[in-house]
Design an enzyme around this catalytic site. Structure first.
Site, short mmCIF file in Angstrom:
data_model
loop_
_atom_site.label_atom_id
_atom_site.label_comp_id
_atom_site.label_asym_id
_atom_site.label_seq_id
_atom_site.Cartn_x
_atom_site.Cartn_y
_atom_site.Cartn_z
N ARG A 1 -21.42 10.73 108.73
CA ARG A 1 -21.17 10.44 107.31
C ARG A 1 -21.44 11.71 106.49
NH1 ARG A 1 -25.56 11.62 105.85
NH2 ARG A 1 -24.98 11.39 103.70
N GLY A 2 -21.16 11.62 105.16
CA GLY A 2 -21.32 12.80 104.30
C GLY A 2 -19.99 13.52 104.23
N ARG B 1 -12.33 6.15 105.11
CA ARG B 1 -13.23 6.19 103.96
C ARG B 1 -12.47 6.88 102.82
NH1 ARG B 1 -19.25 7.38 104.71
NH2 ARG B 1 -19.18 6.08 102.85
N ASP C 1 -18.40 13.37 96.59
CA ASP C 1 -17.36 13.01 97.55
C ASP C 1 -15.98 13.39 97.05
OD1 ASP C 1 -19.71 11.32 98.47
OD2 ASP C 1 -18.24 11.13 100.07
N ASN D 1 -19.67 10.09 93.61
CA ASN D 1 -20.71 10.32 94.62
C ASN D 1 -21.37 8.98 94.93
OD1 ASN D 1 -22.22 12.27 96.26
ND2 ASN D 1 -23.97 11.69 95.00
N LYS D 2 -22.28 8.98 95.87
CA LYS D 2 -22.94 7.76 96.35
C LYS D 2 -23.34 6.84 95.21
CE LYS D 2 -23.47 6.50 99.58
NZ LYS D 2 -22.52 5.43 100.05
O1 MRU Z 1 -21.66 7.07 102.21
P1 MRU Z 1 -22.12 8.44 102.59
O2 MRU Z 1 -23.48 8.46 103.19
O3 MRU Z 1 -21.09 9.18 103.42
O4 MRU Z 1 -22.21 9.18 101.18
C1 MRU Z 1 -22.59 10.51 101.16
C2 MRU Z 1 -22.73 11.03 99.78
O5 MRU Z 1 -22.52 10.36 98.81
C3 MRU Z 1 -23.02 12.49 99.66
O6 MRU Z 1 -23.75 12.70 98.51
C4 MRU Z 1 -21.69 13.20 99.61
O7 MRU Z 1 -20.94 12.94 100.76
C5 MRU Z 1 -21.65 14.63 99.36
S1 MRU Z 1 -22.91 15.66 99.97
C6 MRU Z 1 -22.67 16.07 101.51
#
Ligand code: MRU
Length: 349
Positions: A46-47, A89, A236, A246-247
C-alpha cells in the site's frame, strides 16, 4: 531493504507483508499479476508510490507468465492486465502513471516477444530505482522545512513502507532527524486500518525517532494547545489547483491545523500530481469494505453491534487553501498552486 523488489533469478516480486506488521516482519513472494492484484486489494502492499511500482512489476509478471511468442499479443495481454491493476485502487494516481509508462514501452516494437519482456522489466525496474532517488530529493527539500525542536503531527504511513525506500512525509522527518534536528512525532493512529499505529510507529522505532501515538480525533486537542509546529502527510493525488486527496482524516486534520495557524505540508512525488483534474471534486474516492470499520483490522474482532452498517471512504480531499506547501522531488510549491504546480512540473530534475 526495499518494500518491493524484483527477484531476477526467480522472476517474481518480493514484498514486505504490511498486513502482518508490527507483529511479524515477513517478506512474501508475488508470483503472478492476479496475486499482485490481490496484494494491492488487501493492502498487503500500500501507499501511493509503492502502488505505482506494484503496478509496473505486476505488468512485468504478466509479461513473463504469458507464454506467447507473438510480440503484439504479448503487448495487448500486458496492457489488459495493467488496466485491471491500476483500477484496483482508483484514488492513487501513481498506479495510472506507472501503467502509462509500461504501456508506452509496449508500443515501441522490439521485433520479438522476448525483447519486449526484457524492456518491460527494465522499465519497471527503472520506476522502482527512480522512486528511491525521488524520495531522497523530497526528503532534502522537506527536511529543510523542519526546525530543530519541532513536534509534528503525521497522518497515515508515508515512510519506506509506502514507497520503495525512504518514503514521502516520513522520509523528510527521518532526514531531519539524521541531520541532528530534534523532532518529535505525534502519530495519528489512522483509522480504520491503523497505518499510523501499526506501520508509522514501527518505522519510527527503527529510526529511533521519539513519538507518541494519538487517536485521529485527538489531533485538534494537541493543535489547539500550541504544542504542535507542523502537520505532515503524503498525497494519493493532487489536482491541478493543489487540492490534495490523501488518507481519510487528512481533511479534518488540515482544517484544525489551519484554524490554529499550524503549517500543513503535503509531500508527494510529481507523479502524484494529476493535471488532467482541475480540482479535488473530480478525484475518485475509493470506497472500501465496511467491515474494516466494523471490526478491528488485525484479528477481525467486532467493535460495533452485530448487523451495524458502516461507510468506509479510504480518502478525503483537503482544499488547497489549507495546504501551506507541497513538497516534490523538484522543489517546494506554494500558492497559487494552479500556476506553480504547472511551473514545477515543467522543470528538470
Ligand atoms: O490506503 P493507503 O494506506 O494506501 O493510504 C496511504 C496514504 O494515504 C498515504 O498518505 C499516501 O499513499 C501517500 S504517502 C506515501
Amino acid at each position: 531493504m526495499r518494500t518491493i523488489e524484483w527477484d531476477s533469478s526467480r522472476k517474481f516480486v518480493m514484498i514486505i507483508d504490511q498486513r502482518s506488521l508490527p507483529g511479524r516482519f515477513e517478506r512474501i513472494p508475488i508470483r503472478s499479476a492476479p496475486k499482485m492484484i490481490h496484494a494491492i486489494k488487501t493492502m498487503t502492499i500500500r501507499g501511493a508510490p509503492a502502488l505505482g511500482v506494484a503496478t509496473a512489476f505486476g505488468m512485468a509478471l504478466a509479461a513473463f507468465r504469458c507464454k506467447t511468442r507473438d510480440e503484439r499479443s504479448l503487448a495487448q495481454a500486458v496492457i489488459d492486465i495493467g488496466i485491471e491493476l491500476m483500477n484496483v485502487r482508483p484514488t492513487a494516481v501513481n498506479m495510472r502513471w506507472a501503467y502509462q509508462r509500461i504501456k508506452s514501452v509496449c508500443y515501441i516494437g522490439f521485433g520479438s516477444a522476448d525483447k519486449l519482456r526484457l524492456a518491460i522489466l527494465t522499465e519497471a525496474q527503472n520506476i522502482a530505482d527512480e522512486d528511491v532517488q525521488t524520495n531522497l530529493a523530497m526528503a532534502k527539500y522537506g527536511s529543510a522545512l523542519i526546525v530543530d525542536g519541532d513536534t509534528i503531527i503525521h497522518h497515515c504511513n508515508t515512510g519506506a513502507l509506502a514507497a520503495v525506500e525512504w518514503g514521502t512525509a516520513l522520509g523528510c522527518i527521518r532526514m531531519a532527524h539524521e541531520q541532528g534536528k530534534r523532532v518529535h512525532v505525534l502519530v495519528d493512529e489512522t483509522r480504520p486500518l491503523l497505518q499510523g499505529s501499526r506501520l508509522t510507529a514501527w518505522e519510527l522505532m527503527q529510526y529511533r525517532i521519539p513519538f507518541e501515538i494519538i487517536c485521529d480525533g485527538a489531533a485538534g486537542y494537541f493543535l489547539s494547545n500550541g504544542k504542535v509546529q507542523r502537520v505532515m502527510f503524503g498525497a494519493d493525488r493532487v489536482a491541478a489547483n493543489g487540492d490534495v486527496a490523501n488518507k481519510i482524516g487528512t481533511y479534518p486534520l488540515a482544517l484544525a491545523a489551519w484554524t490554529n495557524k499550524v503549517p500543513v505540508i503535503s509531500v508527494c512525488p510529481s507523479s502524484s500530481i494529476d493535471l488532467t483534474i482541475l480540482d479535488g471534486k473530480q478525484i475518485p474516492i475509493e470506497q472500501r469494505d465496511p467491515d474494516e470499520v466494523l471490526r478491528l483490522s488485525v484479528d477481525h474482532q467486532g467493535i460495533a453491534p452485530r448487523d451495524a452498517k458502516a461507510l468506509n471512504p479510504a480518502f478525503d480531499v483537503t482544499p488547497n487553501r489549507y495546504v501551506d506547501s507541497i513538497v516534490t522531488e523538484k522543489g517546494v510549491v506554494k500558492q497559487p498552486y494552479g500556476r506553480n504546480l504547472l511551473r514545477i512540473l515543467a522543470t528538470e530534475g
